[in-house]
Design an enzyme around this catalytic site. Structure first.
Site, PDB file in Angstrom:
ATOM      1  N   GLU A 202      61.718  86.459  75.532  1.00 33.87           N
ATOM      2  CA  GLU A 202      60.877  87.154  76.485  1.00 33.87           C
ATOM      3  C   GLU A 202      61.619  88.598  76.762  1.00 33.87           C
ATOM      4  O   GLU A 202      61.868  88.981  77.840  1.00 33.87           O
ATOM      5  CB  GLU A 202      60.392  86.596  77.703  1.00 33.87           C
ATOM      6  CG  GLU A 202      59.547  85.588  77.482  1.00 33.87           C
ATOM      7  CD  GLU A 202      58.785  84.767  78.499  1.00 33.87           C
ATOM      8  OE1 GLU A 202      59.054  85.241  79.743  1.00 33.87           O
ATOM      9  OE2 GLU A 202      57.969  83.737  78.345  1.00 33.87           O
ATOM     10  N   GLU A 336      57.075  78.470  73.502  1.00 31.76           N
ATOM     11  CA  GLU A 336      56.940  77.960  75.083  1.00 31.76           C
ATOM     12  C   GLU A 336      55.547  77.884  74.909  1.00 31.76           C
ATOM     13  O   GLU A 336      54.668  78.825  74.919  1.00 31.76           O
ATOM     14  CB  GLU A 336      57.316  78.931  75.881  1.00 31.76           C
ATOM     15  CG  GLU A 336      59.003  78.968  76.091  1.00 31.76           C
ATOM     16  CD  GLU A 336      59.362  80.021  77.273  1.00 31.76           C
ATOM     17  OE1 GLU A 336      58.892  80.028  78.193  1.00 31.76           O
ATOM     18  OE2 GLU A 336      60.757  80.365  77.123  1.00 31.76           O
TER      19      GLU A 336
END
Ligand code: AHR
Length: 534
Positions: A202, A336
């Site tokens: 991220e 994820e």
């Protein structure tokens, strides 16, 4: 799959006659037999076993207590890793475990977790002390004990390419370098295998708030210098480098995917990647998250509606990837995903502890089916997270352990690992709650390496049995059997006191005249295989 149900297309006209007629129509739809057709003559791609990957971050009780109790613990363990958890995970044939994060990865410095350990902090997750007693060797021991493989995330946010490159040399070289000697002195002379490497996590957010262009520069540098030296991982068996990809479907994310993929298409010899990650949690309101326990049918329907957005996300980003990579060389790795609810009352909010209900089991099945239908592009996925965090497989409380409904789904789906996708056509019908309308049925099929046909059938409707008829003509089988998972209520969970409330039961189905008939319980996940009774 035929998604345009006659029931759905009828809605426009039905609305004119008011809600009573609509109600009657839905009652009828719940009773209508759902017809499916399995087309074994048009086998699709392989369902990559890596879509059943897991994620273990240094977060709350995910690693410490969930996996690591230390060799001196009274909880039975092997070299500090708890035996009950290992035994349960072995059954799932976990293909890979992503570690050490998540956001934690971009603050992780591997040297603090080898040899004499440095005690540090975990500012991302509760600001707790990080003992670093579970480090590189302990992780590699853990995945070895459960029979899995490593998906390491290297620190791009606060680390350096040199730090990451040295970690990989420490792990993988078979040459007598100083780092290899240190690895041997720490107990592992042979090189380790690292099949997957995440370059940051991220990076658009907790991983450093980078622009796509800035991240791209990091990616090309890390890709060039972070090498895997293991002699068995060269050529076709090379480590898969996974770049940070999107975290949603909005313009910010489509631009991210476009920037990385466009650069990859025009890349020079000196860098490469094999995968692009994508993160997508099922959460309706980040400021006021839904509860994981004690909810009603409305919240059941809302969450399942939300989770189906995975289909659009995968489609959107696959289309961008197709523009630059029509041969589908780059995998989309949804590393994820899962439900993210409000933390359980009295838990540390930074530990992301939530319960896991039959709703999560159905959510898991719907997502796994989406990944399977996109098997050509989606070749990896990691549910968040493995133990005690978010949509976990396993929950522990000191010496106690309980398997969640999601665990049972992953166990039931084991036969789909590396199986060949077989198209199934059907009209899903509709399940309605208030103004929410969802496909009532979902299904996938696949053939395993022995040629056995497997069928997964989900009944989303929490109130009505689904009568299913599958056209299996041309398939040499006269019976089907497997397991089905359902629960008394939409919010049923397993607890330490009552661990078997949501647990699979055996199921059989008849095949006559090329038709398989089966009744699916309300809110259920069913996996059966076709065979021949003697
Ligand atoms: O899984 C919890 C967190 O969610 C991860 O650390 C991060 O990558 C994501 O935002």
């Amino acid at each position: 799959m035929v998604r345009s149900s006659p029931i759905l297309t009828k809605f426009a006209s039905i609305l004119i006659f008011g809600s009573l007629i609509l109600f009657l129509d839905l009652q009828v739809s719940a009773q209508v037999k759902v017809q499916l057709s399995v087309d074994t003559f048009k086998p699709g791609p392989k369902i990559n076993r890596n879509i059943f990957g897991q994620f273990a971050e240094h977060l709350g009780y995910g690693v410490y207590e969930g996996i690591w109790v230390g060799p001196d613990s009274t909880i039975p363990n092997t070299r500090g890793i708890r035996n009950d958890v290992v035994a349960a995970l072995k059954v799932l044939r976990v293909p890979n475990v992503r570690w050490p994060g998540g956001c934690f990865a971009d603050e992780y410095h591997w040297r603090k977790g080898i040899g004499s350990r440095a005690v540090t902090l975990n500012p991302n997750w509760g600001g707790v002390v990080e003992p670093n007693t579970f480090g590189t060797h302990e992780f590699m021991d853990f995945i070895d004990q459960i029979g899995s493989e490593a998906y390491l995330s290297v620190n791009v946010g606060s680390g350096t390419p040199q730090e990451a490159a040295e970690w990989l040399e420490y792990l993988t070289t078979s040459q007598p370098t100083t780092l290899a000697k240190e690895r041997a002195a720490n107990g592992h002379p042979p090189p380790y295998k690292i099949p997957m490497l995440g370059i940051g996590n991220e990076s658009w957010d907790c991983g450093g708030n980078m622009t796509p262009e800035y991240y791209l520069r990091q990616l090309t540098i890390y890709s060039r210098f972070v090498r895997n030296f293991n002699p068995t991982q060269q050529g076709n068996d090379q480590m898969q480098k996974i770049a940070v990809g999107p975290g949603g479907g909005e313009a910010r994310w489509t631009e991210w995917t476009d920037t990385i993929m466009k650069a990859w298409e025009k890349r020079q010899w000196s860098w490469d990647m094999q995968g692009l990650s994508m993160h997508n949690y099922t959460v309706i309101n980040w400021e006021n998250k839904f509860a994981s326990v004690g909810f009603a049918e409305k919240e059941y329907a809302q969450i399942l509606k939300e989770t189906l957005k995975m289909e659009d996300l995968v489609t959107t980003h696959s289309a961008i990837m197709d523009k630059y990579d029509p041969a589908k060389k780059i995998a989309l790795v949804v590393d994820e995903w899962g439900s993210w609810y409000a933390p359980l009352p009295s838990s540390n909010p930074g530990f992301l502890v939530q319960q896991n209900s039959i709703r999560d089991a159905i959510l898991a099945a719907l997502n796994l089916n989406i990944f399977a239908r996109h098997a050509e592009r989606v070749r990896g996925a990691n549910i968040a997270q493995m133990i005690n965090v978010l949509q976990a497989m396993i929950m522990t409380d000191k010496e106690k352990m309980v398997l969640t409904p999601t665990y049972h789904v992953f166990k039931m789906y084991v036969p789909f690992q590396d199986a060949t996708f077989i198209p199934v056509t059907f009209n899903p019908g509709a399940y309605r709650n208030g103004d929410i309308i969802l496909p009532r049925i979902d299904a996938i099929a696949a053939k395993d390496a022995t040629g056995k046909l497997w069928l997964e059938l989900t009944n989303v409707d929490p109130n009505n049995i689904a009568d299913i008829e599958v056209n299996v003509s041309g398939i040499n089988a006269n019976t089907a059997s497997g397991e089905t998972l359902t629960a008394p209520r939409v919010d049923s969970v397993n607890t330490f006191e009552a661990p078997n409330t949501v647990t699979p039961k055996p199921i059989t189905a008849k095949i006559q005249n090329g038709k398989l008939t089966i009744k699916l319980d309300p809110k259920s996940v069913t996996v059966i295989s076709l065979g021949n009774a003697k």
